[in-house]
Write an enzyme that holds these catalytic residues in place. Sequence first.
Site, PDB file in Angstrom:
ATOM      1  N   ASP A 115       0.841  -1.169   0.058  1.00  0.00           N
ATOM      2  CA  ASP A 115       0.007  -0.019   0.038  1.00  0.00           C
ATOM      3  C   ASP A 115       0.760   1.123  -0.179  1.00  0.00           C
ATOM      4  O   ASP A 115       1.985   1.226   0.786  1.00  0.00           O
ATOM      5  CB  ASP A 115      -0.840   0.058   1.270  1.00  0.00           C
ATOM      6  CG  ASP A 115      -1.890   0.968   1.292  1.00  0.00           C
ATOM      7  OD1 ASP A 115      -3.031   0.918   0.583  1.00  0.00           O
ATOM      8  OD2 ASP A 115      -1.589   2.250   1.549  1.00  0.00           O
ATOM      9  N   ILE A 116       0.673   2.299  -0.927  1.00  0.00           N
ATOM     10  CA  ILE A 116       1.451   3.442  -0.930  1.00  0.00           C
ATOM     11  C   ILE A 116       1.076   4.233   0.404  1.00  0.00           C
ATOM     12  O   ILE A 116       0.136   4.598   0.884  1.00  0.00           O
ATOM     13  CB  ILE A 116       0.807   4.408  -2.180  1.00  0.00           C
ATOM     14  CG1 ILE A 116       0.946   3.391  -3.372  1.00  0.00           C
ATOM     15  CG2 ILE A 116       1.726   5.785  -2.117  1.00  0.00           C
ATOM     16  CD1 ILE A 116       0.620   4.188  -4.675  1.00  0.00           C
TER      17      ILE A 116
ATOM     18  N   ASN B 176      -2.821  13.034  -3.012  1.00  0.00           N
ATOM     19  CA  ASN B 176      -4.073  13.647  -3.461  1.00  0.00           C
ATOM     20  C   ASN B 176      -4.637  14.732  -3.115  1.00  0.00           C
ATOM     21  O   ASN B 176      -5.042  15.750  -3.771  1.00  0.00           O
ATOM     22  CB  ASN B 176      -5.335  12.456  -3.685  1.00  0.00           C
ATOM     23  CG  ASN B 176      -5.167  11.418  -4.369  1.00  0.00           C
ATOM     24  OD1 ASN B 176      -4.530  11.673  -5.776  1.00  0.00           O
ATOM     25  ND2 ASN B 176      -5.245   9.962  -4.164  1.00  0.00           N
TER      26      ASN B 176
ATOM     27  N   ASP C 183      -2.916   9.931  -9.863  1.00  0.00           N
ATOM     28  CA  ASP C 183      -2.907   8.899 -11.145  1.00  0.00           C
ATOM     29  C   ASP C 183      -1.746   8.574 -11.662  1.00  0.00           C
ATOM     30  O   ASP C 183      -1.299   7.636 -11.910  1.00  0.00           O
ATOM     31  CB  ASP C 183      -3.955   9.271 -12.047  1.00  0.00           C
ATOM     32  CG  ASP C 183      -5.561   9.271 -11.631  1.00  0.00           C
ATOM     33  OD1 ASP C 183      -5.702   8.386 -10.658  1.00  0.00           O
ATOM     34  OD2 ASP C 183      -6.393   9.744 -12.000  1.00  0.00           O
TER      35      ASP C 183
ATOM     36  N   GLU D 267      -5.026   2.474  -4.032  1.00  0.00           N
ATOM     37  CA  GLU D 267      -3.388   2.445  -3.768  1.00  0.00           C
ATOM     38  C   GLU D 267      -2.761   1.347  -3.228  1.00  0.00           C
ATOM     39  O   GLU D 267      -1.698   1.129  -2.984  1.00  0.00           O
ATOM     40  CB  GLU D 267      -3.117   3.900  -2.860  1.00  0.00           C
ATOM     41  CG  GLU D 267      -3.215   3.444  -1.723  1.00  0.00           C
ATOM     42  CD  GLU D 267      -4.693   4.096  -1.137  1.00  0.00           C
ATOM     43  OE1 GLU D 267      -4.926   4.475   0.116  1.00  0.00           O
ATOM     44  OE2 GLU D 267      -5.645   4.091  -2.095  1.00  0.00           O
TER      45      GLU D 267
END
Length: 266
Positions: free
Chosen positions: A145-146, A153, A162, A188
Site C-alpha cells: 500500500d502506498i 491527492n 493517478d 493504492e
Amino acid sequence: MGVWKKIWAKAQQIMFMLLVLVYFSFYDALLQKTLFTVFLFLIRFLLFYYTLGHDPYVALPNGLELILQVWSSMAFFTLMGIICGFFSSNIETADKQLVLYNQRLREQASTDPLTGLWNRRGMRTFLTENMEQHPQRIFSIGMGDIDFFKRINDRYGHDCGDAVLEWLTGRMRETLGEKSQLCRWGGEEFLVYFPQMNGDESARILFDFLEELKCNPFIWREEKIQVAMTFGVEEYDFCSELDALIKQADEKLYAGKENGRNQVVF
C-alpha cells in the site's frame, strides 16, 4: 431428351445455388427462408411434370447430350464451390474476430485501465487456478500500500495521484516484473505474486524495491515527491485457502502501517 427438357432439368441446379445464397447471405427470419424454400420446391415440382408431359422440340445426339451433362455438372459444382468457399471463408473470419473480441473483453474485465496491471478479479482467477493445478508448489504473496497516498491527492490533486500510480507501476515492472506477477488490488493497494519463492526471498526483493524508491523520487511539475510503500508478505503453507493467505498478508501490511510505514513485514 431434347434441348428444352435439358434446360428445364438443369434449372434445379440453379435453384440449389439460389437456396444456398438465400440461407448464407440474407438475414431474413427463418420463416421467410422456409417460404422461399417451399417456393423453389414448387417451381422444381412444376418443371419436373412439365418435362414429363411434353415431347422435346429438338432431339440431341448422344454425344452432345453427354457434353451438356458434363458441362452442366462442372459449372454447377464450380459455382457451388465458389459460393460455399466464399461464405465459409467469411464465417471463419467472423469466428476469428469473435474469438479475438471475446479475448479482449476477458482482458478488459481482468485489467486495471489506469495501470494496465491485472485487477483483483484477474489476480484472484490466476491464483485460484494456480493453486488448484499446483497444490504442492510454493509461492508467496506481498500486499503493498502506498504510504500517505491521500496526502498526495489532497495536496497535488487526483491527476498527480493517478500519475503516481502509473509511475509506481512502471518502477514495479522494472524491478519486480521478471520475478513476479503484479496486480492493482484496489485504490493504492497492490498485490505481488512470487512464484516458487518463500517468504524470506520475497521480502528481500520487496525491501530492495523500497530502497530503490528512496533513491528515485517521483517528479511532479518540477517538484520531487518521495513515494514510499509498506508491504505485508505471506508464504503459502500448502493448506491455507487463498482468502486466508490474502487476509494474513493484509494484516501484516497494516501492522507495518501502525509501526511506522515504509517497511516489509513478514
